[in-house]
Design a protein around this motif. Structure first.
Motif, PDB file in Angstrom:
ATOM      1  N   TYR A 149       0.724  -1.378   0.110  1.00 54.79           N
ATOM      2  CA  TYR A 149       0.014   0.120   0.134  1.00 54.79           C
ATOM      3  C   TYR A 149       0.870   1.333  -0.016  1.00 54.79           C
ATOM      4  O   TYR A 149       0.488   2.264  -0.400  1.00 54.79           O
ATOM      5  N   SER A 153       0.610   4.263  -2.606  1.00 56.45           N
ATOM      6  CA  SER A 153       0.285   5.755  -2.389  1.00 56.45           C
ATOM      7  C   SER A 153       0.838   6.898  -3.201  1.00 56.45           C
ATOM      8  O   SER A 153       0.265   7.808  -2.833  1.00 56.45           O
ATOM      9  N   TRP A 160      -7.317   3.457  -5.228  1.00 60.09           N
ATOM     10  CA  TRP A 160      -8.546   2.809  -4.458  1.00 60.09           C
ATOM     11  C   TRP A 160      -9.726   3.818  -4.488  1.00 60.09           C
ATOM     12  O   TRP A 160     -10.526   3.627  -3.605  1.00 60.09           O
ATOM     13  N   THR A 182     -12.351   1.106  -2.237  1.00 62.49           N
ATOM     14  CA  THR A 182     -11.542   0.425  -1.269  1.00 62.49           C
ATOM     15  C   THR A 182     -11.539  -0.846  -1.061  1.00 62.49           C
ATOM     16  O   THR A 182     -10.442  -1.621  -1.010  1.00 62.49           O
ATOM     17  N   TRP A 186      -8.676  -3.775  -2.184  1.00 61.72           N
ATOM     18  CA  TRP A 186      -8.155  -4.776  -0.916  1.00 61.72           C
ATOM     19  C   TRP A 186      -8.233  -6.301  -1.249  1.00 61.72           C
ATOM     20  O   TRP A 186      -7.173  -7.009  -1.257  1.00 61.72           O
ATOM     21  N   PHE A 418      -6.860  -1.027   5.978  1.00 56.46           N
ATOM     22  CA  PHE A 418      -6.836  -1.334   4.589  1.00 56.46           C
ATOM     23  C   PHE A 418      -8.186  -1.224   3.902  1.00 56.46           C
ATOM     24  O   PHE A 418      -8.111  -1.089   2.585  1.00 56.46           O
ATOM     25  N   THR A 422      -8.237   3.857   4.527  1.00 48.79           N
ATOM     26  CA  THR A 422      -7.957   4.152   3.331  1.00 48.79           C
ATOM     27  C   THR A 422      -8.959   5.052   2.517  1.00 48.79           C
ATOM     28  O   THR A 422      -9.119   5.934   1.862  1.00 48.79           O
ATOM     29  N   SER A 435      -1.946   9.205   2.690  1.00 49.72           N
ATOM     30  CA  SER A 435      -1.836   7.702   2.528  1.00 49.72           C
ATOM     31  C   SER A 435      -0.533   7.233   2.793  1.00 49.72           C
ATOM     32  O   SER A 435      -0.066   6.272   3.546  1.00 49.72           O
TER      33      SER A 435
END
Length: 698
Positions: A149, A153, A160, A182, A186, A418, A422, A435
């Motif tokens: 992640y 970012s 996402w 999101t 994930w 997550f 997010t 993020s």
């Protein structure tokens, strides 16, 4: 005056084997505290700050950020927090102090500490190592997810933030449309998850690469022992606090922040009547301080012998609790902002539908304020008041926009970090910056805990096996390679379900069993009074006698009760896990299949069996030794030296004479009062010839 003999075996002899290998030699006049676990070569912390950062970094982990806030909100808010503090003071701090004092006085890892108290208890240390290894396996996978992640970012917009478009149909991907951007990122992009634990699938190459990077970071940080890991701690332990304060300040400026704080701290005292609330509070105290892992013992074993570990116990416990509160504030400030946005979107959608119905003449009896040109101008409280009175008159397409319901979604575990978090950060201005900051914080929290977990594995092995102690680098590299290879289990498509299994069952019961035996060993086998005497030698003042009763009764009974409650819950409630259904784009609760229950049971047994095996092994070794030495005089055995331990001040006139008279079978005192210039010799391996002690001349 002398202490009574240690708890003896059937023939009345004192504690044997490894204890008979421990002696005392004099140090310099200033009481130099070179490590006794490995002679003069035992490493030590460069400063007290290094040690405190290491202990705080290990105890403060991902659980403070995503588990404590969830438990606090679900189990009574402020009432749960009061219950947590009470259990922290009554059970957590005494047990934490006990582990710190044991490691610092005996100056060994978890195996050596409990083997020193009694060779029959050596299995406790091996169980701690086993649990640490299980935890390290899945904990590094979470670090790998954070790395993934963090890498994603550095994009604008964040990947996402919006659902992707299917190139074949030129429409939004159905799985994403049915859930959220999101959740889709994930479960599908990061994990590429299967629909159940039975569907293993192929390995996820990106997560596998991230896992390799995570183990490489851990290996490089641990390869030189505490000297190298301590330097990393300066950043990994402090940086998360800077990020938390930044998020708190930024979050308090957001709409809905106070709603989140209110929902978090609103006290629900009626929850105290629920036994499960007490069980969850005690479990959180247990895991927050890292009890039973052996890492606390390992870190404290590198301390100077006169370090004030009593103050350290309170200081680290307070920092841990305040970090949990700070993280909870940040979490619920951000979740309050997220929930307020979702609720307002819900109100705007419903008001738009109601306005169309009113204009069509099918809702003339409803309030005129629904005919507004801007549905977003309708307040959440006004809408909910209207829905309370008229909601039953409308169709199912008009829903109640509940703020609390939105806050409860995805608050626990990985769902918080997550998915929910997010999603909230995607609404922030300059979202990529926030993020990256958040996942860098998770990475540091995970690494600092991971360092302590690895120390709980490596230190006991190096202290107890001299061959491993001479090859620290090879042991560290081999452990990390083995961890990565076994960790590939978690990088397949069903890997997330195995992470849940390991997190829920591979550590909880075995660690509780370990702490029960630790408490029993100190308070009843070795003796709480005797242990306090040894602590008095270290601290140069005697801790309050209340610790004696805490260890012997309150802590021991509390941990036994927690063990019983956990076992009963497993027996009466079949273990389940949360699975992702790609067809509906939603989560569902499934029961573990039979083979998974067998794996689950095997994990618990593997981590717990060293305790009884160590006990039986010690009995068999002792009986073989007695059979071979049955014709020898008992007084000639080295173990006879430990039949008594002195609590009295040594007399300057007759102490040398006493040592001289007993030169044939030295009877050594364990940490005598008033003698500050003593330290423990290293434990010898079983079967190794005992070296003759030199006369201290004291």
């Amino acid at each position: 005056m002398e202490k009574p003999p240690l708890p003896s075996d059937e023939e009345g002899q004192g504690l044997s084997q490894s204890e008979s290998d421990v002696g005392l030699v004099s140090l310099d006049a200033e009481g130099a505290s070179e490590g006794a676990g490995q002679g003069e070569d035992r490493p030590a912390w460069d400063s007290k700050l290094q040690y405190v950062l290491a202990q705080v970094g290990f105890s403060v982990g991902l659980g403070n950020v995503w588990r404590f806030p969830y438990l606090c909100h679900q189990n009574g808010g402020g009432a749960f927090m009061v219950l947590y503090v009470m259990l922290l003071l009554v059970i957590g701090v005494p047990l934490f102090f006990m582990e710190l004092a044991a490691g610092q006085s005996i100056r060994q890892g978890s195996i050596g500490v409990w083997k020193h108290i009694s060779p029959r208890l050596a299995g406790i240390g091996y169980s701690s190592c086993m649990v640490c290894f299980f935890v390290a396996l899945y904990y590094n996978v979470i670090i790998a997810w954070s790395l993934f992640y963090l890498g994603n970012s550095f994009q604008y917009p964040l990947p996402w933030e919006q659902c992707p478009v299917d190139l074949h149909t030129n429409q939004t991907v159905k799985e994403c449309a049915a859930s959220s951007p999101t959740s889709y990122f994930w479960f599908r992009k990061a994990l590429d998850i299967s629909d159940s634990i039975d569907q293993s699938g192929q390995f996820n190459p990106i997560i596998t690469g991230c896992l390799l990077a995570a183990w490489t970071i851990v290996c490089l940080a641990m390869i030189k022992g505490i000297k190298s890991s301590a330097r990393v701690m300066y950043f990994s332990s402090v940086f998360p606090y800077a990020v938390l304060f930044c998020f708190l300040i930024r979050g308090l400026m957001l709409d809905g922040a106070m709603d989140g704080i209110t929902y978090m701290f609103y006290p629900k005292l009626e929850n105290w009547a629920n036994v499960q609330v007490w069980r969850q509070a005690a479990t959180q105290v247990f895991f927050a301080l890292g009890l039973g892992y052996g890492s606390v013992i390992a870190y404290s074993s590198y301390n100077p012998v006169h370090n004030n570990c009593h103050r350290d116990a309170f200081m680290v416990s307070c920092i841990n609790f305040m970090t949990s509160v700070l993280a909870s504030l940040v979490v619920f400030v951000v979740l309050g902002f997220r929930a307020k946005n979702i609720a307002l979107e819900c109100v705007a959608t419903n008001v738009g539908l109601l306005s169309e119905m009113t204009q069509a003449g099918s809702a003339q009896h409803w309030w005129p304020w629904f005919n507004v040109s801007d549905p977003r101008s309708v307040g959440l409280q006004d809408y909910r008041e209207w829905y309370k009175h008229y909601g039953s008159l409308v169709g199912t397409n008009i829903t109640d926009c509940d703020l609390e319901k939105e806050m409860n979604k995805g608050v626990e575990g990985t769902g918080l970090a997550f998915i929910a978090f997010t999603e909230a950060m995607a609404l922030f201005p300059a979202s990529p910056f926030w993020s990256a900051l958040f996942f860098l914080m998770l990475l540091n929290l995970g690494l600092s805990t991971m360092f302590g977990t690895m120390q709980g594995i490596l230190t006991p092995l190096m202290d107890n096996f001299r061959v491993l102690g001479r090859h620290k680098t090879m042991l560290t590299v081999f452990s990390c390679i083995l961890g990565f290879l076994i960790g590939l289990l978690f990088t397949q498509r069903s890997g997330n379900y195995f992470v849940t299994m390991f997190d829920d069952y591979s550590a909880t019961l075995p660690l509780i069993i370990v702490v029960v035996f630790e408490t029993f060993s100190v308070s009843w086998v070795y003796g709480a009074d005797r242990f306090l005497d040894d602590v008095e030698v270290m601290l140069k003042w005697r801790p309050p006698v209340v610790y004696k009763y805490m260890w012997k009764y309150v802590c021991l009974l509390g941990m036994v009760g927690l063990l019983a409650a956990s076992l009963l819950r497993m027996i009466f409630k079949r273990p389940t896990y949360t699975a992702w259904d790609h067809a509906t784009g939603s989560e569902s609760s499934l029961e573990y299949p039979g083979w998974a229950l067998a794996v689950l049971s095997l994990l618990i047994l593997t981590a717990s069996l060293p305790v009884p095996i160590g006990y039986l092994h010690s009995l068999l070794c002792r009986r073989r030794g007695l059979a071979g030495d049955e014709d020898e005089d008992v007084a000639d055995r080295p173990r006879e030296r430990y039949t008594k331990c002195s609590t009295a001040e040594p007399e300057a006139n007759n102490q040398p004479a006493s040592l001289a008279e007993n030169d044939s079978h030295h009877r050594v005192h364990f940490l005598p009062l008033g003698v500050d210039h003593y330290r423990l010799l290293p434990q010898q391996e079983d079967g190794e010839e005992e070296e003759e002690e030199e006369d201290t001349g004291v």
